[in-house]
Design an enzyme around this catalytic site. Structure first.
Site, PDB file in Angstrom:
ATOM      1  N   TRP A   1       0.836  -1.202   0.000  1.00 39.84           N
ATOM      2  CA  TRP A   1       0.000   0.000   0.000  1.00 39.84           C
ATOM      3  C   TRP A   1       0.870   1.251   0.000  1.00 39.84           C
ATOM      4  O   TRP A   1       1.913   1.275   0.656  1.00 39.84           O
ATOM      5  CB  TRP A   1      -0.865  -0.027   1.269  1.00 39.84           C
TER       6      TRP A   1
ATOM      7  N   ASN B   1       0.329   5.688   0.493  1.00 43.64           N
ATOM      8  CA  ASN B   1      -0.447   6.928   0.503  1.00 43.64           C
ATOM      9  C   ASN B   1       0.501   8.117   0.398  1.00 43.64           C
ATOM     10  O   ASN B   1       1.315   8.138  -0.544  1.00 43.64           O
ATOM     11  CB  ASN B   1      -1.516   6.993   1.591  1.00 43.64           C
ATOM     12  N   ASP B   2       0.420   9.091   1.260  1.00 41.79           N
ATOM     13  CA  ASP B   2       1.101  10.387   1.067  1.00 41.79           C
ATOM     14  C   ASP B   2       2.563  10.305   0.593  1.00 41.79           C
ATOM     15  O   ASP B   2       3.353   9.563   1.179  1.00 41.79           O
ATOM     16  CB  ASP B   2       1.165  11.164   2.382  1.00 41.79           C
TER      17      ASP B   2
ATOM     18  N   GLN C   1       4.236   7.130   2.493  1.00 45.14           N
ATOM     19  CA  GLN C   1       3.552   6.288   3.458  1.00 45.14           C
ATOM     20  C   GLN C   1       3.352   4.920   2.812  1.00 45.14           C
ATOM     21  O   GLN C   1       2.833   4.825   1.691  1.00 45.14           O
ATOM     22  CB  GLN C   1       2.202   6.919   3.833  1.00 45.14           C
TER      23      GLN C   1
ATOM     24  N   TRP D   1      -3.987  -0.081   4.173  1.00 55.20           N
ATOM     25  CA  TRP D   1      -3.288   0.813   5.115  1.00 55.20           C
ATOM     26  C   TRP D   1      -3.021   0.108   6.448  1.00 55.20           C
ATOM     27  O   TRP D   1      -3.946  -0.390   7.076  1.00 55.20           O
ATOM     28  CB  TRP D   1      -4.148   2.051   5.339  1.00 55.20           C
TER      29      TRP D   1
ATOM     30  N   PHE E   1       4.373   8.148  10.500  1.00 57.00           N
ATOM     31  CA  PHE E   1       3.426   8.910   9.699  1.00 57.00           C
ATOM     32  C   PHE E   1       4.174   9.962   8.854  1.00 57.00           C
ATOM     33  O   PHE E   1       5.392  10.056   8.881  1.00 57.00           O
ATOM     34  CB  PHE E   1       2.381   9.572  10.607  1.00 57.00           C
ATOM     35  N   SER E   2       3.389  10.781   8.178  1.00 61.81           N
ATOM     36  CA  SER E   2       3.960  11.682   7.179  1.00 61.81           C
ATOM     37  C   SER E   2       4.910  12.744   7.726  1.00 61.81           C
ATOM     38  O   SER E   2       4.837  13.121   8.898  1.00 61.81           O
ATOM     39  CB  SER E   2       2.833  12.373   6.412  1.00 61.81           C
TER      40      SER E   2
ATOM     41  N   ARG F   1       0.037  16.423  13.465  1.00 57.69           N
ATOM     42  CA  ARG F   1       0.921  15.612  12.628  1.00 57.69           C
ATOM     43  C   ARG F   1       1.387  16.286  11.333  1.00 57.69           C
ATOM     44  O   ARG F   1       0.955  17.347  10.966  1.00 57.69           O
ATOM     45  CB  ARG F   1       0.238  14.288  12.293  1.00 57.69           C
ATOM     46  N   ASP F   2       2.278  15.551  10.659  1.00 57.37           N
ATOM     47  CA  ASP F   2       2.763  15.833   9.300  1.00 57.37           C
ATOM     48  C   ASP F   2       3.653  17.080   9.221  1.00 57.37           C
ATOM     49  O   ASP F   2       3.377  18.030   8.468  1.00 57.37           O
ATOM     50  CB  ASP F   2       1.576  15.965   8.318  1.00 57.37           C
TER      51      ASP F   2
ATOM     52  N   GLU G   1      -4.465  18.130   7.974  1.00 57.05           N
ATOM     53  CA  GLU G   1      -3.388  17.216   7.547  1.00 57.05           C
ATOM     54  C   GLU G   1      -2.417  17.843   6.528  1.00 57.05           C
ATOM     55  O   GLU G   1      -2.739  18.785   5.817  1.00 57.05           O
ATOM     56  CB  GLU G   1      -3.942  15.906   6.944  1.00 57.05           C
TER      57      GLU G   1
HETATM   58  C1  FRU Z   1      -2.958  11.789   5.211  1.00 55.78           C
HETATM   59  C2  FRU Z   1      -2.564  11.087   6.498  1.00 55.78           C
HETATM   60  C3  FRU Z   1      -1.587  11.917   7.295  1.00 55.78           C
HETATM   61  C4  FRU Z   1      -0.880  10.896   8.119  1.00 55.78           C
HETATM   62  C5  FRU Z   1      -0.793   9.747   7.160  1.00 55.78           C
HETATM   63  C6  FRU Z   1      -0.853   8.395   7.796  1.00 55.78           C
HETATM   64  O1  FRU Z   1      -3.351  10.911   4.223  1.00 55.78           O
HETATM   65  O2  FRU Z   1      -3.702  10.795   7.267  1.00 55.78           O
HETATM   66  O3  FRU Z   1      -2.184  12.939   8.040  1.00 55.78           O
HETATM   67  O4  FRU Z   1       0.365  11.305   8.559  1.00 55.78           O
HETATM   68  O5  FRU Z   1      -1.861   9.881   6.256  1.00 55.78           O
HETATM   69  O6  FRU Z   1      -0.622   7.397   6.866  1.00 55.78           O
END
Ligand code: FRU
Length: 549
Positions: A128, A130-131, A147, A155, A187-188, A256-257, A301
């Site tokens: 998987w 993501n970001d 991610q 996820w 996380f991000s 976060r992030d 985010e």
């Molecule tokens: C955005 C998010 C971020 C977080 C990450 C976790 O898609 O929710 O805020 O850090 O994905 O995978």
């Protein structure tokens, strides 16, 4: 799987079943690059652990298939070569017998040729994504961390995957850069190069690549850092983590992030952090000690904040702050506080989420380049998610004020071969030109449509509307869009069609969106312009190369 290994495992499992213990331990002396794991989505996730020399090295959740695997995932164990990794699993251990080590990933021979593998967008080999995280240029290489769950196509187990590229188009996937640990999952976050050694991690003349990220665990989200002195190939987590723990201040787990950059006028680091309802600014001189400064509400985010010239004039600049949904504000920034002057606006929608821009792009280049995560899946594939094409962001003056535009970066041009260009075609003539491309799985089509006596028009493929322009309600694929010339009866669209997606850039990037292709579609009519009496004023068709060949 070699026989000796099988026999050892069988003995191991037998011992356990004799005393009726569910969990099993499987020692493997690592001689190869990868461990391959059989996966089934219908199995429950259970904890797997790697122990090396009595030390817990990796802990993650996995759905080990107990029968025929649905697909295989792998983990790069080259850093354990020569050592014995003991795998313990708390779930149904029938699948343990099928885990094997090899220098090849299970399915490697058909890698990137799988039926629904996007051909010019980045996807991960297995698992998987993501970001995008820590997008950075350093010594001739673009790095894209992201991610990632290496162990399943959903996820879970958030880690930082890593790919590197010379041109942001052709990517090579590397080993996982940050694995979850006892403090939580990764996380991000973002990356910088610490040229002045402010954090003290540099090695001789080699400046450290410092990544700042969120750790999600123990009921909260804290901000931490790690550094690399080998071009992002391996990272060391800082012993003084976490750097920021703001849960109590915000009475929220949602902090976060971190997005870090160097603020040259004030000679300090800036960290933009999403905290609850918006983005906070922190400052630091050493990347370790951060001081809270201010907060801008209205974002959720994945913050980003950067300065851009207006209409290319470097003496006139504005700052852009945006969040994960790609809405943004334009304003000014003094290193401590962002002051919004206009917004919120949006320039992109559809599958895009959590986009980030590159740091450390050389000044001689000067572009602000963004990559966004496409929230889409690829039917029947052992991987999920995709990265959209890198785009250049610019600020342009429009009738409504200054706005963000985005267009695919010039490096994408190497992918396209123009096969034809025509002007002033009737709808049926344009459809005729597209006909021979109905069977290709990827294509770029650029068109300017003039609507006359039509309130809506568009371009479809097998009944799915790639472009659906409703001129009376001013909607493009369901979202409000008003052209620069208010009474204009024209729309220009640049469509980048790949196996599972389409990215659409309207009127030179004034607005863009992306969608999941419905393969199969509602009918078999292929490409089709539609609308009463429309004229296709300009039509360009391009064949597209694969980035994996
Ligand atoms: C955005 C998010 C971020 C977080 C990450 C976790 O898609 O929710 O805020 O850090 O994905 O995978």
């Amino acid at each position: 799987m070699n026989n000796l290994f099988k026999a050892t495992l069988a003995a191991c499992l037998l011992t356990f079943s004799a005393v009726n213990i569910q969990a099993a331990d499987l020692p493997i002396k690592i001689t190869k690059k990868y461990l391959n794991f059989p996966i089934s989505q219908s199995q429950k996730r259970a904890v797997m652990q790697f122990t090396v020399g009595g030390k817990k090295e990796r802990t993650f959740n996995i759905r080990l298939a107990n029968g025929e695997p649905e697909y295989w995932v792998f983990y790069d164990v080259s850093s354990f070569k020569g050592k014995t990794v003991t795998i313990s699993y708390q779930g149904d251990n029938a699948g343990l017998l099928k885990i094997y080590q090899d220098d090849k990933i299970a399915g490697q021979d058909s890698m990137y040729n799988e039926k629904n593998r996007p051909q010019y967008h980045f996807t991960t080999r297995r698992g998987w994504i993501n970001d995008p995280n820590g997008l950075i240029f350093f010594e001739g290489e673009y790095h894209m961390f992201y991610q990632h769950n290496p162990f399943e196509k959903e996820w879970e187990n958030m880690s930082w995957g890593h790919a590197a590229s010379k041109d942001m188009i052709h990517w090579q996937e590397l080993a996982v850069a940050l694995d979850p640990d006892d403090s939580g999952t990764m996380f991000s976050g973002s990356a910088v190069i610490d040229y002045d050694n402010t954090a003290g991690f540099n090695k001789g003349k080699t400046p450290a690549m410092v990544v700042t990220y969120t750790v999600d665990g123990h009921g909260k989200q804290v901000q931490s850092m790690a550094y690399s002195v080998d071009k992002g190939r391996t990272f060391t987590k800082y012993s003084g983590n976490p750097l920021i723990d703001s849960k109590e201040k915000w009475n929220s787990q949602d902090t976060r992030d971190p997005r870090v950059f160097w603020y040259a006028p004030g000679k300090h680091w800036v960290l933009v952090l999403n905290e609850r309802d918006g983005h906070s600014i922190y400052n630091s001189s050493n990347l370790k000690d951060w001081k809270y400064q201010s907060h801008t509400t209205g974002f959720w985010e994945c913050p980003d904040l950067f300065e851009l010239p207006i209409d290319g004039d470097k003496t006139k600049t504005k700052w852009v702050m945006y969040g994960a949904s790609n809405t943004y504000m334009i304003g000014s920034f003094d290193g401590k506080k962002f002051t919004p002057e206009s917004g919120k606006h949006f320039f992109s929608s559809g599958t895009i989420y959590a986009a980030q821009t590159f740091t450390n792009i050389p000044e001689s280049d000067g572009r602000r380049i963004q990559i966004g995560w496409a929230r889409l899946s690829h039917s029947g594939m052992p991987f999920n998610g995709m990265m959209l094409l890198p785009t250049q962001l610019t600020l342009k003056t429009t009738k409504d004020g200054v706005r963000l535009f985005s267009s695919p970066i010039k490096e994408t041009e190497q992918l396209f071969e123009k096969v034809g260009q025509w002007s002033n075609l009737k709808e049926v003539e344009a459809n005729e030109k597209l006909k021979e491309f109905n069977i290709t799985d990827r294509l770029r089509v650029k068109a300017t449509i003039k609507l006359s006596h039509a309130t809506s028009a568009g371009l479809g493929f097998n009944g799915q509307n790639l472009l659906d322009y409703d001129m009376s309600a001013n909607l493009v694929n369901g979202r409000f869009y008003s052209p620069e010339e208010m009474t204009s009866m024209e729309i220009t669209v640049d469509c980048y069609i790949d196996r599972t997606s389409a990215e659409m850039f309207i009127d030179n990037g004034a607005y863009s969106y992306s969608l999941q292709r419905k393969n199969g579609g509602r009918n078999n009519e292929g490409y089709k312009f539609w609308g009463n009496n429309i004229e296709v004023k300009n039509l360009e068709i391009y064949k597209v190369k694969s980035i994996w060949e």
